[in-house]
Scaffold this active site. Structure first.
Site, PDB file in Angstrom:
ATOM      1  N   ASN A  66      61.284  27.808 -14.039  1.00 24.83           N
ATOM      2  CA  ASN A  66      62.486  28.371 -14.649  1.00 24.83           C
ATOM      3  C   ASN A  66      63.704  28.082 -13.769  1.00 24.83           C
ATOM      4  O   ASN A  66      63.801  28.609 -12.657  1.00 24.83           O
ATOM      5  CB  ASN A  66      62.276  29.878 -14.811  1.00 24.83           C
ATOM      6  CG  ASN A  66      63.375  30.525 -15.600  1.00 24.83           C
ATOM      7  OD1 ASN A  66      64.474  29.981 -15.739  1.00 24.83           O
ATOM      8  ND2 ASN A  66      63.096  31.711 -16.134  1.00 24.83           N
ATOM      9  N   ASN A  93      70.186  19.596 -17.167  1.00 23.89           N
ATOM     10  CA  ASN A  93      70.433  19.642 -18.606  1.00 23.89           C
ATOM     11  C   ASN A  93      69.985  20.950 -19.265  1.00 23.89           C
ATOM     12  O   ASN A  93      70.490  21.299 -20.333  1.00 23.89           O
ATOM     13  CB  ASN A  93      69.708  18.443 -19.245  1.00 23.89           C
ATOM     14  CG  ASN A  93      69.566  18.573 -20.728  1.00 23.89           C
ATOM     15  OD1 ASN A  93      70.514  18.315 -21.469  1.00 23.89           O
ATOM     16  ND2 ASN A  93      68.390  18.996 -21.189  1.00 23.89           N
ATOM     17  N   SER A 150      79.656  20.651 -22.091  1.00 23.79           N
ATOM     18  CA  SER A 150      79.811  20.824 -23.538  1.00 23.79           C
ATOM     19  C   SER A 150      81.304  20.702 -23.847  1.00 23.79           C
ATOM     20  O   SER A 150      82.140  20.930 -22.956  1.00 23.79           O
ATOM     21  CB  SER A 150      79.323  22.226 -23.934  1.00 23.79           C
ATOM     22  OG  SER A 150      79.913  22.667 -25.136  1.00 23.79           O
ATOM     23  N   TYR A 163      79.467  31.544 -22.828  1.00 23.58           N
ATOM     24  CA  TYR A 163      78.886  30.188 -22.915  1.00 23.58           C
ATOM     25  C   TYR A 163      79.949  29.162 -22.530  1.00 23.58           C
ATOM     26  O   TYR A 163      79.707  28.282 -21.699  1.00 23.58           O
ATOM     27  CB  TYR A 163      78.353  29.916 -24.331  1.00 23.58           C
ATOM     28  CG  TYR A 163      77.784  28.511 -24.481  1.00 23.58           C
ATOM     29  CD1 TYR A 163      76.507  28.202 -24.018  1.00 23.58           C
ATOM     30  CD2 TYR A 163      78.535  27.482 -25.052  1.00 23.58           C
ATOM     31  CE1 TYR A 163      75.992  26.913 -24.121  1.00 23.58           C
ATOM     32  CE2 TYR A 163      78.037  26.188 -25.157  1.00 23.58           C
ATOM     33  CZ  TYR A 163      76.757  25.911 -24.695  1.00 23.58           C
ATOM     34  OH  TYR A 163      76.256  24.629 -24.795  1.00 23.58           O
ATOM     35  N   ALA A 164      81.135  29.277 -23.142  1.00 17.87           N
ATOM     36  CA  ALA A 164      82.211  28.319 -22.838  1.00 17.87           C
ATOM     37  C   ALA A 164      82.589  28.386 -21.363  1.00 17.87           C
ATOM     38  O   ALA A 164      82.843  27.350 -20.729  1.00 17.87           O
ATOM     39  CB  ALA A 164      83.421  28.600 -23.724  1.00 17.87           C
TER      40      ALA A 164
HETATM   41  P1  NAD Z   1      67.252  22.218 -26.706  1.00 18.52           P
HETATM   42  O1  NAD Z   1      67.106  23.667 -26.989  1.00 18.52           O
HETATM   43  O2  NAD Z   1      66.580  21.228 -27.599  1.00 18.52           O
HETATM   44  O3  NAD Z   1      66.800  21.905 -25.193  1.00 18.52           O
HETATM   45  C1  NAD Z   1      67.078  22.744 -24.126  1.00 18.52           C
HETATM   46  C2  NAD Z   1      65.811  22.864 -23.288  1.00 18.52           C
HETATM   47  O4  NAD Z   1      66.098  23.615 -22.108  1.00 18.52           O
HETATM   48  C3  NAD Z   1      64.696  23.606 -24.019  1.00 18.52           C
HETATM   49  O5  NAD Z   1      63.487  22.863 -23.930  1.00 18.52           O
HETATM   50  C4  NAD Z   1      64.584  24.914 -23.251  1.00 18.52           C
HETATM   51  O6  NAD Z   1      63.281  25.479 -23.233  1.00 18.52           O
HETATM   52  C5  NAD Z   1      64.997  24.463 -21.856  1.00 18.52           C
HETATM   53  N1  NAD Z   1      65.396  25.591 -21.026  1.00 18.52           N
HETATM   54  C6  NAD Z   1      66.191  26.638 -21.368  1.00 18.52           C
HETATM   55  N2  NAD Z   1      66.292  27.494 -20.348  1.00 18.52           N
HETATM   56  C7  NAD Z   1      65.546  26.972 -19.332  1.00 18.52           C
HETATM   57  C8  NAD Z   1      65.253  27.407 -18.035  1.00 18.52           C
HETATM   58  N3  NAD Z   1      65.746  28.557 -17.584  1.00 18.52           N
HETATM   59  N4  NAD Z   1      64.455  26.651 -17.249  1.00 18.52           N
HETATM   60  C9  NAD Z   1      63.939  25.473 -17.706  1.00 18.52           C
HETATM   61  N5  NAD Z   1      64.175  25.018 -18.964  1.00 18.52           N
HETATM   62  C10 NAD Z   1      64.966  25.760 -19.752  1.00 18.52           C
HETATM   63  O7  NAD Z   1      68.821  21.972 -26.690  1.00 18.52           O
HETATM   64  P2  NAD Z   1      69.735  20.679 -26.430  1.00 18.52           P
HETATM   65  O8  NAD Z   1      70.686  20.636 -27.544  1.00 18.52           O
HETATM   66  O9  NAD Z   1      68.948  19.494 -26.083  1.00 18.52           O
HETATM   67  O10 NAD Z   1      70.529  21.222 -25.142  1.00 18.52           O
HETATM   68  C11 NAD Z   1      70.516  20.595 -23.896  1.00 18.52           C
HETATM   69  C12 NAD Z   1      71.809  20.893 -23.179  1.00 18.52           C
HETATM   70  O11 NAD Z   1      72.882  20.384 -23.966  1.00 18.52           O
HETATM   71  C13 NAD Z   1      72.122  22.376 -22.956  1.00 18.52           C
HETATM   72  O12 NAD Z   1      72.625  22.538 -21.647  1.00 18.52           O
HETATM   73  C14 NAD Z   1      73.208  22.678 -23.974  1.00 18.52           C
HETATM   74  O13 NAD Z   1      74.068  23.694 -23.530  1.00 18.52           O
HETATM   75  C15 NAD Z   1      73.906  21.351 -24.052  1.00 18.52           C
HETATM   76  N6  NAD Z   1      74.686  21.109 -25.284  1.00 18.52           N
HETATM   77  C16 NAD Z   1      74.046  21.041 -26.488  1.00 18.52           C
HETATM   78  C17 NAD Z   1      74.814  20.799 -27.631  1.00 18.52           C
HETATM   79  C18 NAD Z   1      74.194  20.712 -29.015  1.00 18.52           C
HETATM   80  O14 NAD Z   1      74.941  20.742 -30.010  1.00 18.52           O
HETATM   81  N7  NAD Z   1      72.885  20.572 -29.153  1.00 18.52           N
HETATM   82  C19 NAD Z   1      76.200  20.663 -27.524  1.00 18.52           C
HETATM   83  C20 NAD Z   1      76.802  20.737 -26.264  1.00 18.52           C
HETATM   84  C21 NAD Z   1      76.022  20.961 -25.155  1.00 18.52           C
END
Ligand code: NAD
Length: 254
Positions: A66, A93, A150, A163-164
């Site tokens: 984690n 990420n 983001s 979040y922002a």
């Molecule tokens: P996703 O939910 O598919 O993947 C995120 C992964 O992070 C998941 O597998 C989750 O289990 C893991 N995770 C969460 N907390 C964790 C922790 N404490 N330790 C280890 N793993 C952990 O989402 P995504 O869209 O691929 O998001 C990835 C990144 O992109 C994030 O940081 C998110 O803020 C950012 N993001 C996503 C978007 C979007 O529209 N999808 C837009 C802007 C930014």
């Protein structure tokens, strides 16, 4: 196009078993790197993706832990570096929104202390925590870091005020780490708009359509689009450091 051969390179991607992280793991591994997939301890997607990608002939290993927990996160990094025998690329990420539906900025009462703490430790402090634990190995290899910010970190509203704020924090920490780890390690960030991942899969159609309407390119950003940018910032981009690159199909311009 011929891609750079990454054979012999070693990478760690946090939140690597889903969405943007998984697309990045796949791209780096397809180009020859050994990639450690960080995932939450109890998340079955970790073992599933390691098995699937290994079967496809890629060199991936599991790195459970984690990133939000001090101690656990650093131990995960140390174990991974020991297992792989070094580290060239780190992708911070992993992230959470902490809320099912967006909380409008006017709704102050819904924003709790618990939400702040969860988002701060998972989305922001983890970036520093993991980078600090990996800094020695990255300096030794002359490596690179990419953080996932983001568009909410560069002015858009995002899913909530905290979040922002965490994503603006990632932009700031990216600059500070770039200063702190120079000249050995470059540090950059990507700032995606709405990306078609499991994160956004359950969002109402109108929220997805709104992003499409605002997009200049007129298609949803795919995880592979973001992975391509992350891979470029890690493996090329020799003179880029401390920067955050927006990847949103021009959404923030309209
Ligand atoms: P996703 O939910 O598919 O993947 C995120 C992964 O992070 C998941 O597998 C989750 O289990 C893991 N995770 C969460 N907390 C964790 C922790 N404490 N330790 C280890 N793993 C952990 O989402 P995504 O869209 O691929 O998001 C990835 C990144 O992109 C994030 O940081 C998110 O803020 C950012 N993001 C996503 C978007 C979007 O529209 N999808 C837009 C802007 C930014």
């Amino acid at each position: 196009m011929t891609h750079q051969d990454l054979t012999g390179k070693k990478a760690l991607v946090t939140g690597g078993a889903s969405g943007i992280g998984l697309a990045t793991v796949t791209m780096l591994a397809e180009r020859g790197a050994q990639v450690a997939i960080n995932h939450l301890e109890g998340d079955p997607a970790g073992a599933e993706q390691v098995a699937r990608l290994t079967k496809a002939g890629l060199n991936v290993i599991s790195a459970p832990g984690n990133v939000a927990e001090p101690g656990t996160a650093e131990a995960m990094v140390e174990k991974t570096i020991a297992k792989m025998g070094g580290l060239d690329y780190l992708v911070n990420n992993a992230g959470i929104s902490g809320t099912k539906d967006p909380i409008p900025p006017s709704n102050l009462d819904e924003i709790t202390e618990e939400l702040w703490q969860a988002l701060l430790t998972t989305n922001l402090i983890s970036v520093f925590r993991i980078s600090k634990a990996a800094a020695g190995a990255l300096k030794a290899s002359g490596g690179a870091i990419v953080n996932t910010a983001s568009t909410s970190g560069v002015g858009l509203q995002g899913s909530s005020t905290p979040y922002a704020a965490t994503k603006s924090g990632v932009v700031s920490v990216t600059r500070s780490l770039a200063r702190g780890l120079a000249p050995d390690v470059r540090v950059n960030a990507v700032a995606p708009g709405q990306v078609a991942t499991p994160w956004t899969a359950d969002w109402p159609q109108e929220r997805k359509q709104m992003a499409l309407d605002k997009s200049l390119i007129k298609r949803h950003v795919q995880p592979e689009d973001v992975a391509e940018l992350i891979t470029f910032l890690l493996t090329g981009a020799a003179m880029i450091t401390g920067q955050t690159i927006v990847i949103d199909g021009g959404m923030t311009l309209s």
